[in-house]
Design an enzyme around this catalytic site. Structure first.
Site, mmCIF file in Angstrom:
data_model
loop_
_atom_site.group_PDB
_atom_site.id
_atom_site.type_symbol
_atom_site.label_atom_id
_atom_site.label_comp_id
_atom_site.label_asym_id
_atom_site.label_seq_id
_atom_site.Cartn_x
_atom_site.Cartn_y
_atom_site.Cartn_z
ATOM 1 C CG HIS A 51 5.131 4.700 4.335
ATOM 2 N ND1 HIS A 51 4.893 5.885 4.996
ATOM 3 C CD2 HIS A 51 5.228 5.031 3.027
ATOM 4 C CE1 HIS A 51 4.861 6.880 4.124
ATOM 5 N NE2 HIS A 51 5.068 6.391 2.909
ATOM 6 C CG ASP A 79 1.072 4.286 -3.247
ATOM 7 O OD1 ASP A 79 1.407 4.805 -4.318
ATOM 8 O OD2 ASP A 79 1.712 4.448 -2.199
ATOM 9 C CD GLU A 103 1.651 5.043 6.844
ATOM 10 O OE1 GLU A 103 2.860 4.914 7.133
ATOM 11 O OE2 GLU A 103 1.119 6.136 6.618
ATOM 12 C CG ASN A 161 6.224 5.802 8.586
ATOM 13 O OD1 ASN A 161 6.520 5.440 7.438
ATOM 14 N ND2 ASN A 161 4.978 6.074 8.943
HETATM 15 C C1 GLP Z 1 4.309 8.458 -0.133
HETATM 16 C C2 GLP Z 1 4.185 7.293 -1.099
HETATM 17 C C3 GLP Z 1 5.363 6.370 -1.031
HETATM 18 C C4 GLP Z 1 6.648 7.165 -1.042
HETATM 19 C C5 GLP Z 1 6.693 8.056 0.162
HETATM 20 C C6 GLP Z 1 7.965 8.875 0.273
HETATM 21 O O1 GLP Z 1 3.750 8.217 1.102
HETATM 22 N N1 GLP Z 1 2.996 6.529 -0.907
HETATM 23 O O2 GLP Z 1 5.317 5.468 -2.134
HETATM 24 O O3 GLP Z 1 7.743 6.309 -1.058
HETATM 25 O O4 GLP Z 1 5.598 8.956 0.081
HETATM 26 O O5 GLP Z 1 7.875 10.031 -0.497
HETATM 27 P P1 GLP Z 1 9.070 10.969 -0.869
HETATM 28 O O6 GLP Z 1 9.825 10.261 -1.944
HETATM 29 O O7 GLP Z 1 8.445 12.227 -1.372
HETATM 30 O O8 GLP Z 1 9.882 11.159 0.356
#
Ligand code: GLP
Length: 240
Positions: free
Chosen positions: A138, A67, A143, A136
């Site tokens: 995702h 993404d 989402e 959440n």
């Molecule tokens: C973002 C990314 C996700 C990732 C998530 C969690 O929203 N799009 O791919 O898994 O954050 O991030 P973190 O690893 O910093 O908790």
């Protein structure tokens, strides 16, 4: 869905790196699906160490990222384009022409999503997809919702995600409100999926993966339909 519960973040990162490095040792031109966020940084550090030790090479490796924020400039230090260069690509021998990330600068977001999906489809297929998970539930930027997308698409971010990700930005107002993301279908095409989770703030999302139910309200539960998913998490995320 298999769970590997590790003592802590470092052990989680090493466990994941071993699986990826073992693949690169036998398949030099492997295709990796990559994730951003803070969670996979330790994995990327381990892979850089393996590369520096001469154990693996990225020379023929191809990558697709999950993404990217939209819109965002590539030189913005919060873009996932910048993140990947900073945390992995600039430290190893990967050919940047073999790396692909949804283009947050594209004038036509819908077309970029269609093209990205076509580029994934035209490849030999992702061997290992790395995933983090949002608080959440995702994955990528899929989402929680009543319906989920199959393919790469433009999506709005939930308040929860904007707030969670604001820790990386100077102010919450600077967090982009939209993103381009692979869909659940694009992610599920990977031959193997490794989902990483660390910390108690991920426990609720991981709990939803432990029972037998699927719900679009926790998008990661869709991964239970895939027959080769390894969740590598630390004790805090697992709830021990
Ligand atoms: C973002 C990314 C996700 C990732 C998530 C969690 O929203 N799009 O791919 O898994 O954050 O991030 P973190 O690893 O910093 O908790």
């Amino acid at each position: 869905m298999k769970f590997i519960v590790c003592e802590n973040y470092d052990e989680m990162s090493k466990e994941a790196a071993k699986i990826v490095a073992d693949l690169l040792k036998v398949k030099k031109d492997a295709i990796l699906g990559l994730a951003t966020g803070s969670t996979p940084i330790g994995l990327y550090k381990e892979l850089i160490s393996e590369y520096n030790a001469g154990n693996i090479s990225f020379k023929d490796v191809k990558t697709f990222n999950l993404d990217e924020y939209y819109p965002i400039n590539k030189d913005n230090d919060q873009s996932y384009y910048y993140f990947m260069n900073d945390n992995l690509f600039s430290h190893v021998d990967i050919d940047l022409n073999n790396t692909d990330i949804p283009n947050g600068e594209a004038a036509d977001a819908e077309k970029e999503c269609e093209d990205y999906e076509k580029r994934i489809a035209a490849s030999a297929g992702v061997d290992i997809q790395i995933l983090g998970i949002g608080q959440n539930g995702h994955i990528g930027f899929n989402e929680p919702d009543s319906e989920l997308y199959m393919a790469t698409h433009l999506t709005g971010l939930t308040e929860n995600t904007i707030e969670a990700n604001s820790r990386f930005f100077e102010s919450i107002d600077l967090v982009p409100k939209s993103a381009l993301t692979m869909g659940i279908g694009s992610i599920m095409k990977a031959k193997k999926i490794i989902l990483l989770a660390s910390g108690a703030n991920k426990n609720e999302a991981i709990e939803a993966l432990k029972n037998g139910m699927l719900t679009t309200n926790v998008p990661a539960t869709m991964l239970k339909l895939h027959d080769d998913v390894v969740v590598i998490c630390d004790k805090a995320a697992y709830g021990e």
